[in-house]
Design a protein around this motif. Structure first.
Motif, mmCIF file in Angstrom:
data_model
loop_
_atom_site.group_PDB
_atom_site.id
_atom_site.type_symbol
_atom_site.label_atom_id
_atom_site.label_comp_id
_atom_site.label_asym_id
_atom_site.label_seq_id
_atom_site.Cartn_x
_atom_site.Cartn_y
_atom_site.Cartn_z
ATOM 1 N N VAL A 56 0.864 -1.185 -0.056
ATOM 2 C CA VAL A 56 0.038 -0.048 0.141
ATOM 3 C C VAL A 56 0.760 1.151 -0.249
ATOM 4 C CG1 VAL A 56 -1.624 1.239 1.474
ATOM 5 C CG2 VAL A 56 -2.132 -1.198 1.002
ATOM 6 N N HIS A 94 -0.952 3.080 -3.852
ATOM 7 C CA HIS A 94 -2.348 2.817 -3.337
ATOM 8 C C HIS A 94 -3.174 2.028 -4.440
ATOM 9 C CE1 HIS A 94 -2.061 6.093 -0.625
ATOM 10 N NE2 HIS A 94 -1.351 5.381 -0.066
ATOM 11 N N LEU A 153 -7.745 -1.165 1.015
ATOM 12 C CA LEU A 153 -6.868 -0.143 1.491
ATOM 13 C C LEU A 153 -7.548 0.446 2.835
ATOM 14 C CD1 LEU A 153 -4.678 1.794 0.614
ATOM 15 C CD2 LEU A 153 -6.318 3.194 -0.481
#
Length: 309
Positions: free
Chosen positions: A186, A190, A200
């Motif tokens: 991440v 993203h 996420l």
């Protein structure tokens, strides 16, 4: 030689505590790619929760056991930090997914002021104490090696051991667990992380919870040493040179950077301070950080920011 060892140990102990605070910055940056200005407020909020719960819970339960009171206070403060992390993700971060870094940066500034205000509302604004039973008296060690021995602070040694254990656990968490690897994914990208099924929102909740526990441990240690007061938020400023030196993306860098700065502050103050009138300990870390910003802005172990964009 004994005095040098005392100064060196003192610097190492202080450096571990700096590293503990710096870890919160690194954790959030690794997950969101943004510098978390709220870390100092989180340390203060966690310390306030621990101080007040350790006072309230024994009174509610009618017990005089300090151990029971502190254990329950720690659990209650940790649960509160988890709830705070969930609210931050639910109310703020969830709505800022894939936004520019400056947007997330401004969001953490808003979170800082919110946490400061919430702490005063829930726990008051007086100076409180945290007593977890750490010994305050010093001890002499290595008496067989050095004349008179080396004077060590037991509280600093225990605090450094706790910080080292937490740092080791976090390093293993990032390197050896699936969640840790997901956090690193991440941090790198993203959108790419989302495209391969990494949730996420859940990852952000986890990392804020971990950063909250880190803030709680740091707040307990610093609160035990200095008392819990609103100037405790300035402790986070002491961690800024640490992450600049070690690297914003590196957990080991936070450790090494903390140790270097802790030792450098103590040695420079003791041995160079008398030559320039003292006060080196106040600005040494920031000058060292400035040098790194000029010649190696990614720090000792961090990656270049341009590679992350």
């Amino acid at each position: 030689m004994g005095f040098f060892i005392e100064t060196l140990f003192g610097g190492l102990m202080a450096g571990m505590l700096y590293a503990l605070v710096a870890l919160g910055f690194v954790l959030i940056f690794k997950a969101s790619g943004v510098f978390n200005f709220a870390q100092g407020a989180m340390v203060l909020f966690a310390a306030l929760a621990m101080a007040r719960f350790s006072e309230w819970i024994p009174r509610w339960l009618g017990t005089d056991s300090q151990l029971v009171g502190n254990l329950l206070a720690f659990c209650a403060a940790a649960a509160l930090m988890f709830v705070l992390a969930w609210l931050i993700e639910r109310l703020v971060l969830r709505h800022l997914v894939n936004q520019e870094g400056v947007t997330l940066l401004m969001a953490t500034l808003g979170i800082t002021y919110f946490i400061d205000g919430l702490g005063q509302t829930l726990f008051g604004s007086d100076i409180y104490k945290i007593d977890i039973g750490m010994p305050k008296d010093p001890m002499f060690a290595f008496e067989s090696l050095f004349q008179g021995g080396v004077l060590l602070n037991k509280e600093d040694m225990i605090a450094a051991a706790i910080a080292a254990a937490l740092v080791a656990a976090l390093s293993l968490f990032f390197q050896k667990t699936a969640t840790g690897r997901a956090l690193r994914a991440v941090a790198d990208d993203h959108q790419a992380a989302q495209s391969i099924g990494i949730p996420l929102n859940r990852i952000w909740v986890i990392v804020w919870c971990v950063a909250g526990i880190t803030a709680l441990v740091a707040g307990i240690i610093w609160g035990s040493k200095l008392g819990v007061q609103f100037s405790l938020t300035t402790v986070a400023l002491r961690a800024l040179p640490v992450i600049i030196l070690g690297g914003l993306t590196s957990v080991p860098g936070a450790i090494i950077g903390g140790l270097i700065i802790g030792v450098g502050e103590k040695l420079s103050e003791v041995y160079l301070g008398p030559l320039v009138g003292g006060g080196i300990e106040i600005w040494f870390a920031y000058m060292l950080a400035l040098v790194f910003l000029l010649f190696r802005p990614q720090g000792l172990f961090g990656e270049k920011i341009i590679d992350r964009v």
